[in-house]
Motif scaffolding. Structure first.
Motif, short mmCIF file in Angstrom:
data_model
loop_
_atom_site.label_atom_id
_atom_site.label_comp_id
_atom_site.label_asym_id
_atom_site.label_seq_id
_atom_site.Cartn_x
_atom_site.Cartn_y
_atom_site.Cartn_z
N TYR B 515 0.84 -1.19 0.00
CA TYR B 515 0.00 0.00 0.00
C TYR B 515 0.88 1.25 0.00
O TYR B 515 0.68 2.18 -0.79
CB TYR B 515 -0.92 -0.04 1.21
N LEU B 519 1.18 4.02 -2.97
CA LEU B 519 0.95 5.47 -2.83
C LEU B 519 2.12 6.25 -3.41
O LEU B 519 1.95 7.33 -3.97
CB LEU B 519 0.79 5.83 -1.36
N ILE B 535 -8.66 7.77 -8.81
CA ILE B 535 -7.76 8.57 -7.98
C ILE B 535 -8.22 10.04 -8.00
O ILE B 535 -8.16 10.74 -6.98
CB ILE B 535 -6.30 8.45 -8.48
N LEU B 728 0.78 8.46 -6.84
CA LEU B 728 -0.64 8.39 -6.49
C LEU B 728 -0.93 9.34 -5.34
O LEU B 728 -1.91 10.08 -5.35
CB LEU B 728 -1.02 6.97 -6.06
N GLN B 729 -0.06 9.29 -4.31
CA GLN B 729 -0.31 10.12 -3.14
C GLN B 729 -0.35 11.60 -3.51
O GLN B 729 -1.24 12.34 -3.10
CB GLN B 729 0.75 9.86 -2.08
N VAL B 765 -4.70 0.64 -4.85
CA VAL B 765 -3.39 1.19 -4.50
C VAL B 765 -2.39 0.06 -4.28
O VAL B 765 -1.25 0.11 -4.76
CB VAL B 765 -3.50 2.08 -3.25
#
Lengths: 148, 879
Positions: B515, B519, B535, B728-729, B765
């Motif tokens: 995970y 991210l 997202i 992604l984060q 994720v």
């Protein structure tokens, strides 16, 4: 608040009053300024101490666990220094400190704090003075408690 | 493998060699004629003999002298082309054959490495084996192409030329070969010594590569124990050995060369002396002498080729023998055992039985002996023993990684050690104490557990087809490595497979790690538009969540096209996007010509220079007194301690001549400083509202006028578009985590987590995390993570029999217990054999087999064994 304002504030604190401004600036620059919301804790009683805090703005309460639950033993405000005991003598935090409302602090790491002490004997003297004053206060309280 | 290189050549390239030989033979008449033609031109066309009468009849046509000369010259030219054409065709054919044979040889060697008995790898190192396959066999390929046709061609050429000479004049012919017997006797003698040295050289180089390999593997020890000097000395000694051998070879080779050259130069002496004498006496025509001299010039080339062929032949023979030495091992696994496909998938669900099993290692030490045990399907058995108890080698033997020296292991009726890997490698699994993780993604490392064979046809692509056909020519694998390999029947496919991977990851507690990696990972929004879209919805929820909660609102400062972000650097504020590639990276952005032009267009250069000066003087003021190794420099300073004195000098210069007066280099230095400034973090008070507004102006100009060729260098922030260059984060945050908020990273992480959970995105994720590249041998993962991947890889296909050998030893005690319990739950109804030294792990199993001193001493339930008087109790009490 900018760095210069922080330096001004630091100069008004007895502990740092005798340090030259450029060193205070380094202290401020290398210390993290942290904002806490009401209810957030700076640290918890029993934790390992890794930093001391200077309160720049807001109010915090010092709390100690007792058999009857947690009680507030002191209140801190602008210019107060807290948390230095745990990093001075490597003992766990002797109390918890909680932000009463929005609180802004300058967080001085243990490493930086020791560096300051070793470089500026004035700070050591100030700390000794402060500790002696606290001891005296505690003694007074103890006498009062015993005479009751 | 064929015992000599000639056997290898005959076996695999007979047809091609015959073709080459035939072509070579066909070329000789042309060669002969091209030698003869000059004589005809000199004697007949030019009339050197003085008796030609024109017109002459040639090929049925009458020619006058000049015409005759042109025709013969034209013929000569044609022959030059024909001979050249033959040479070209033969060379290309030969080269192709050589490459094919090299490919076959390398493939065969690699395939053999895969079939080496596993204990063999304790005796040979990578450093010895790798150079054999990569470098040492390379000259063999070339030699195989040349092996028959080159001596035939060059020898034939030589003979043709000699024949021609003899026809011209037998005495001259004799003169040409007069010294050959001497050469034929002396040269091989000297060559033999060179060959012996060549053998030594090959070995010495192997030792050297072994040294290098060892130093790389042990580089931590070398640094930790200050061993560099010793290593250098040892390496130097080895280089010395190689130097001596090589120099000796060199010297001898040149003696041979000298001899050959000397003899070659000596022969014309005979020609001039004898041939001249004969010409003067009129016994030889001048044309013939010219032709012989021309032919002799041609003679030296094939002669040299033949000699060097002889040297290469010897080289190749030795190399091949040495390679065979290393790769033809007596107890190698049979090819069928490794690669044969069983007709029917055969489960291993019978009773596992070890009877009187024993293993004696190479040194004659008994690892274990007389072990008999049975495990009915579904048994969960702990093989417990103290260090050296024999449980480890026993587990490896049951997993078929050791070959027992006595007794056997059977499953149902089948002897485990004779079953093909297609059965054992699919229905059994083994995880050792240090799982190897391949340099690929986590996903592929997990899926390797079910990539035994192609599960469909190769890609439908003419290039791929051609490549596979070529592979077949060299007897290489004709499977398409990029084709379908994942066995959907075993582990499912599509979304099911992803769900299963994630289940497995959570089983071994790797899901949280994945995970986190997810991210921080990036996706290609064109390839995975559904993820990008989700997202983006997470971005929106996250922003709403923060905006609605007064306690959270200050945690993140969102990006906004028309607002200055005080938690981002000046560079980020200017770019308002993620740099892609090198052009706009933070370290160099200030120097980029387009950035400079943009700043000039909004008249910012002067202000930024002033800011640069202010930053520099602040840094000098703050840090000048600190020792240069102080950690504050790394953490806080804009200027490295080495550069600080230079900036001090620079500031003095600025003081003297002003900002406009200093050199361009100084200006560039100053200009680079403010780009790193983050107002909220550094609190230097240098970026007032006016300045921020002007940087926003520059931001707009930067995006508006960005030249076409720089479009790919920046991925701009846009609130409703996925940013492919950002993680992604960062895409969810779409802003900067604010400095100075207590505990902000953890709190933001918690909010992201809950947003992702609400949107049911956590699995997505994690899936992105699966595409994390693990680095060389999984170096970017921790030992525990690698081990977890190994266990998840094995569990993925739910083997009938799962053997683990101290597989969780690197975990902390409670994680180890959790993993064992989870594995046993997942393997309900299937056999698990787990070798361990830890009594608390063994106690988690319904049955424990206790080994001591290489013998199985007792077997039973933990409750029975954990009593006074039992061996298990005794060993457990000691540990």
């Amino acid at each position: 608040m900018s760095l210069n304002e922080e330096v001004e504030l630091l100069r008004k604190i007895p502990l740092f009053a005798k340090i030259e401004p450029s060193k205070l600036k380094l202290l401020a620059f290398t210390s993290e300024r942290l904002t806490y919301q009401g209810g957030q804790r700076l640290f918890q009683q029993g934790d390992v101490g890794d930093a001391a805090y200077i309160i720049i703005d807001g109010v915090a309460s010092v709390r100690i666990r007792t058999d009857g639950g947690e009680i507030q033993v002191a209140e801190l405000g602008k210019g107060d220094v807290v948390g230095e005991i745990a990093i001075l003598c490597d003992v766990p935090r002797t109390a918890s400190v909680e932000a009463t409302s929005k609180l802004i602090t300058l967080r001085i790491t243990k490493e930086l704090f020791f560096r300051l002490i070793s470089e500026f004997p004035q700070i050591s003297i100030e700390i000794m003075r402060e500790l002696a004053a606290r001891l005296e206060r505690t003694n007074v309280q103890l006498r009062e408690a015993l005479s009751r | 493998m064929e015992s000599t290189i000639y056997r290898f050549i005959l076996r695999y390239s007979k047809r091609e060699q015959v073709v080459l030989l035939a072509m070579t033979l066909i070329s000789f008449p042309f060669l002969y004629y091209s030698l003869d033609l000059p004589k005809r031109i000199v004697n007949d066309a030019l009339g050197a003999k003085g008796k030609t009468e024109f017109p002459v009849t040639f090929l049925g046509t009458e020619f006058h002298q000049l015409e005759y000369l042109w025709t013969l010259s034209g013929l000569f030219l044609a022959l030059v082309f024909i001979n050249g054409g033959f040479k070209y065709w033969i060379n290309v054919y030969r080269g192709r054959l050589g490459e094919l044979m090299l490919r076959r040889l390398r493939y065969e060697l690699y395939a053999r490495i895969l079939r080496f008995p596993i204990p063999h790898f304790r005796r040979v190192s990578q450093g010895e084996i790798i150079p054999i396959v990569t470098q040492e066999v390379e000259p063999l390929g070339g030699f195989i192409g040349d092996s028959i046709s080159l001596p035939a061609f060059q020898g034939g050429t030589l003979i043709t030329i000699l024949f021609f000479m003899f026809v011209q004049d037998p005495i001259l012919g004799l003169a040409a070969i007069a010294l050959s017997p001497v050469q034929a006797y002396v040269v091989p003698k000297m060559q033999r010594r060179v060959n012996a040295l060549g053998k030594q050289r090959v070995k010495a180089v192997r030792v050297m590569s072994d040294r290098i390999g060892e130093s790389i593997s042990g580089v931590q020890e070398i640094h930790a124990h200050n061993l560099a000097r010793l290593m250098l000395a040892r390496f130097s000694a080895q280089l010395g050995v190689i130097y001596d051998i090589r120099f000796e070879i060199y010297r001898r080779k040149f003696i041979i060369k000298f001899l050959n050259n000397f003899i070659a130069q000596l022969t014309p002496f005979f020609f001039y002396a004898i041939g001249g004498y004969l010409a003067i006496k009129g016994e030889l025509t001048l044309g013939a002498l010219v032709a012989v001299l021309a032919a002799y010039k041609d003679l030296s080339a094939p002669w040299k080729e033949l000699l060097s062929y002889y040297q290469r032949k010897e080289d190749a023979r030795i190399k091949y023998e040495q390679v065979i030495d290393q790769f033809d091992l007596p107890d190698m696994m049979a090819e069928e055992t490794q690669l044969a496909e069983p007709e029917m998938p055969q489960p291993l669900d019978g009773e596992l039985r070890a009877s009187n099993l024993g293993l004696v290692d190479d040194d004659g030490d008994v690892q274990f002996e007389g072990v008999s045990l049975t495990a009915s399907p579904g048994t969960h058995l702990a093989l417990f023993g103290p260090g050296g108890g024999g449980n480890e080698p026993l587990a490896m033997t049951i997993a078929r990684l050791n070959h027992p020296t006595s007794g056997r292991v059977t499953v149902g009726q089948a002897d485990l050690h004779t079953l093909p890997e297609a059965i054992t490698g699919r229905r059994m699994a083994y995880v050792g104490p240090a799982t190897y993780v391949f340099s690929s993604t986590i996903r592929e490392n997990l899926l390797l557990g079910a990539m035994h064979r192609p599960t469909g046809p190769a890609r439908d692509d003419p290039e791929v087809k051609a490549a596979l056909e070529n592979a077949a020519l060299a007897a290489n694998s004709t499977d398409d490595p990029e084709g379908p390999w994942i066995d959907a029947q075993v582990i499912g496919d599509g979304p099911d497979l992803v769900a299963r991977l994630i289940d497995d990851l959570s089983l071994v507690e790797l899901d949280a790690d994945c995970y986190g990696l997810g991210l921080r990972g990036t996706i290609d929004p064109d390839g995975r538009p559904e993820i990008a879209e989700r997202i983006l919805s997470a971005r929106q929820s996250f922003a709403e969540r923060l905006a609605d909660d007064p306690h959270l609102v200050d945690l993140v400062e969102p990006f906004s096209a028309d607002r200055y972000n005080t938690n981002a650097t000046v560079a980020e504020n200017l770019l308002f996007g993620t740099p892609v590639g090198a052009a706009f990276q933070p370290e160099v952005i200030a120097a980029h010509p387009y950035v400079r032009r943009t700043l000039e267009s909004v008249d910012l250069i002067g202000d930024l220079l002033q800011m640069g000066r202010d930053v520099a003087s602040t840094m000098v003021e703050l840090f000048a007194d600190l020792p240069s190794d102080h950690e504050f420099f790394g953490q806080f300073s804009f200027i490295s301690p080495d550069d600080l004195p230079e900036f001090q000098a620079l500031l003095t210069r600025v003081e003297r001549v002003g900002l406009d007066g200093v050199s361009e280099e100084d200006r560039a230095r100053l200009l680079s400083l403010p780009f790193k400034l983050i107002p909220a973090r550094h609190r230097l008070g240098m970026l007032d509202d006016d300045m921020q507004a002007r940087i926003l102006e520059a931001r707009a100009a930067f995006a508006r006028d960005l030249p076409e060729d720089l479009h790919a260098s920046v991925a701009f922030f846009s609130v409703d578009a996925y940013n492919a260059a950002a993680s992604l984060q960062d895409n969810i945050l779409f802003g900067k985590i604010a400095y100075g908020q207590a505990d902000s990273v953890a709190r933001v992480g918690a909010v992201i987590g809950s947003v992702l959970d609400d949107l049911d995105l956590r699995a997505t994720v994690i899936e992105v995390g699966l595409d994390f590249e693990v680095g060389i041998s999984g170096a970017k993962l921790s030992a525990v993570q690698r081990q977890k991947i190994g266990i998840a890889r094995a569990l993925l296909r739910r083997p009938d029999i799962f053997v683990l050998n101290d597989a969780a030893a690197t975990f902390d005690a409670s994680a180890q217990r959790r993993l064992v319990s989870a594995t046993l739950r997942a393997m309900e109804g299937r056999t698990v054999i787990w070798s361990t030294q830890r009594p608390d792990i063994a106690r988690l199993f319904p049955t424990i087999a206790v080994m001591r001193g290489g013998r199985l001493v007792e077997t039973g339930a933990p409750a029975d064994l954990d009593r006074e008087g039992r061996v298990f109790h005794e060993i457990a009490a000691q540990s």
